[in-house]
Design an enzyme around this catalytic site. Sequence first.
Site, PDB file in Angstrom:
ATOM      1  N   ASP A  17       0.872  -1.230   0.073  1.00 22.17           N
ATOM      2  CA  ASP A  17       0.061   0.000   0.158  1.00 22.17           C
ATOM      3  C   ASP A  17       0.931   1.276   0.119  1.00 22.17           C
ATOM      4  O   ASP A  17       0.487   2.281  -0.098  1.00 22.17           O
ATOM      5  CB  ASP A  17      -0.887  -0.159   1.181  1.00 22.17           C
ATOM      6  CG  ASP A  17      -1.997  -1.184   0.992  1.00 22.17           C
ATOM      7  OD1 ASP A  17      -2.274  -1.586  -0.204  1.00 22.17           O
ATOM      8  OD2 ASP A  17      -2.528  -1.494   2.228  1.00 22.17           O
TER       9      ASP A  17
ATOM     10  N   ARG B 275      -3.021   1.306  -9.874  1.00 20.09           N
ATOM     11  CA  ARG B 275      -2.018   2.181  -9.574  1.00 20.09           C
ATOM     12  C   ARG B 275      -0.848   2.470 -10.251  1.00 20.09           C
ATOM     13  O   ARG B 275      -0.228   3.642 -10.257  1.00 20.09           O
ATOM     14  CB  ARG B 275      -1.804   1.800  -8.002  1.00 20.09           C
ATOM     15  CG  ARG B 275      -2.941   2.270  -7.275  1.00 20.09           C
ATOM     16  CD  ARG B 275      -2.682   1.654  -5.611  1.00 20.09           C
ATOM     17  NE  ARG B 275      -3.927   1.913  -4.543  1.00 20.09           N
ATOM     18  CZ  ARG B 275      -4.193   1.423  -3.433  1.00 20.09           C
ATOM     19  NH1 ARG B 275      -3.090   0.862  -2.847  1.00 20.09           N
ATOM     20  NH2 ARG B 275      -5.073   1.994  -2.946  1.00 20.09           N
TER      21      ARG B 275
HETATM   22  C1  S3P Z   1      -5.423  -5.895   3.010  1.00 24.11           C
HETATM   23  C2  S3P Z   1      -4.544  -6.578   2.181  1.00 24.11           C
HETATM   24  C3  S3P Z   1      -3.899  -5.967   1.231  1.00 24.11           C
HETATM   25  C4  S3P Z   1      -3.890  -4.422   1.310  1.00 24.11           C
HETATM   26  C5  S3P Z   1      -5.226  -3.792   1.450  1.00 24.11           C
HETATM   27  C6  S3P Z   1      -5.671  -4.478   2.985  1.00 24.11           C
HETATM   28  C7  S3P Z   1      -6.159  -6.156   4.223  1.00 24.11           C
HETATM   29  O1  S3P Z   1      -4.580  -6.315   0.160  1.00 24.11           O
HETATM   30  O2  S3P Z   1      -3.632  -3.965  -0.237  1.00 24.11           O
HETATM   31  O3  S3P Z   1      -5.203  -2.649   1.640  1.00 24.11           O
HETATM   32  O4  S3P Z   1      -6.343  -5.795   5.401  1.00 24.11           O
HETATM   33  O5  S3P Z   1      -6.138  -7.603   4.328  1.00 24.11           O
HETATM   34  P1  S3P Z   1      -4.355  -7.841  -0.680  1.00 24.11           P
HETATM   35  O6  S3P Z   1      -4.427  -9.066   0.451  1.00 24.11           O
HETATM   36  O7  S3P Z   1      -5.384  -8.250  -1.543  1.00 24.11           O
HETATM   37  O8  S3P Z   1      -2.951  -7.672  -1.236  1.00 24.11           O
END
Ligand code: S3P
Length: 431
Positions: free
Chosen positions: A314, A345
């Site tokens: 992120d 992104r």
């Molecule tokens: C998150 C996991 C990440 C992240 C998202 C929040 C989470 O995504 O990018 O902002 O809280 O499990 P991914 O698990 O799909 O990579």
Amino acid sequence: MSIERIRPGGALRGSVSVPGDKSISHRSAILGALAEGTTSVRNYSPARDCQSTLSCLRSLGVEVSGTSAGIEIVGTGERGFREPERVLDCGNSGTTFRLMLGALAGMDLFAVLAGDESLSRRPMDRVLLPLSRMGARYDARAGGRLPPVALRGGRLTGISYTTPVASAQVKSAILLAGLRAEGRTEVVEPALSRDHTERMLAAMGAEVEREPCRTVVRPSTLRAARIAVPADPSSAAFFLGAALVVPDSDVVTAGVCLNPTRTGFLSAVERMGGRVSVENARDEAGEPVGDVRARASELRATEIGGAEVPTLIDEIPLLAVLATQARGTTVVRDAAELRVKETDRIAALCRELARMGADVSERPDGLEVRGPSRLRGAEVETYGDHRIAMALSVAALVAEGETIVRGADCAAVSYPSYWEDLARVREGALV
Ligand code: S3P
């Protein structure tokens, strides 16, 4: 559409308290709703995404009450959720959508989940395929891939599943389904993604076994807990990153979650020569926490890829902005996941940073930034993506002239008071 006008000038100084971690907040509410007894959560995130999770839970018959200090969730235990009368609106939140699918899959009910325009373009088959192998039935748009999703939960059987990409959302959905499945449920991932679900499951009494990149859960009833949510490192990063590139800055972000699956940004900026340090390191409610300080620094380029990517996924929009101020070529690879976030992104960053005069190019799985370059103020787009909005605000702080950030209000998805807090820390005021 709201706009923010930003002009450069003035160091960032002082201490910032950013909202509670978004990932941990979602999990505290969902696991609390599944548990036996009342869970209390201090510092629950005011992020719009986390409010989406609470409103879905309310539609499922879960009692949630709260003040600004925290919330209480009356768990439904063995009984489970009530069949919702209406569509569950997940807003912009991929975490809400995917974790709720997992939590609902083992309950005898029918539910339809939907989201906003951005969420309606995000792949759900990555969760639906493993859940259907466990026994859930569903239908969804675009041949079963995109929201809305209609889910028929029921009796599940545990599976062993290897995720094709490291995704905490996918891992968590399967583990939540595993709580109500017969036998053991195992998730293996190619690289370790954030592990808040596993930590919280263990803390709430679930039968969980963990090895690096492998988690097993067995049918369990969770016990209610008292959870204190640490500050969100992904929100803190914007102030730390800004402090690194704006001359004379010195900023502290207090009580930040320092779970090693979330600290990739700090390691990357250290490699870039950034002066960051952790003070007051401690453990709070099963998560390492500390105050993080950053001071203006001369940055050099770095390479980002492989197993490091999930630990800073992120923060890549912000890292791309910092790379424009670093000497040399920064390369981000193995990050094709960025194309299926709130917006693509990679494309958004390349387009908007180029508008500001940065030397950037797209790779299929990431990007390259050649620095340092003198950015110039421009009218830039957020694509409704909160992290793009906040990353561009940091670029604006080092650009010549005024930058207009169009669609700036989307920052509220993770950080409702971002623009006010940024203005205050630019005046050197304590936040
Ligand atoms: C998150 C996991 C990440 C992240 C998202 C929040 C989470 O995504 O990018 O902002 O809280 O499990 P991914 O698990 O799909 O990579």
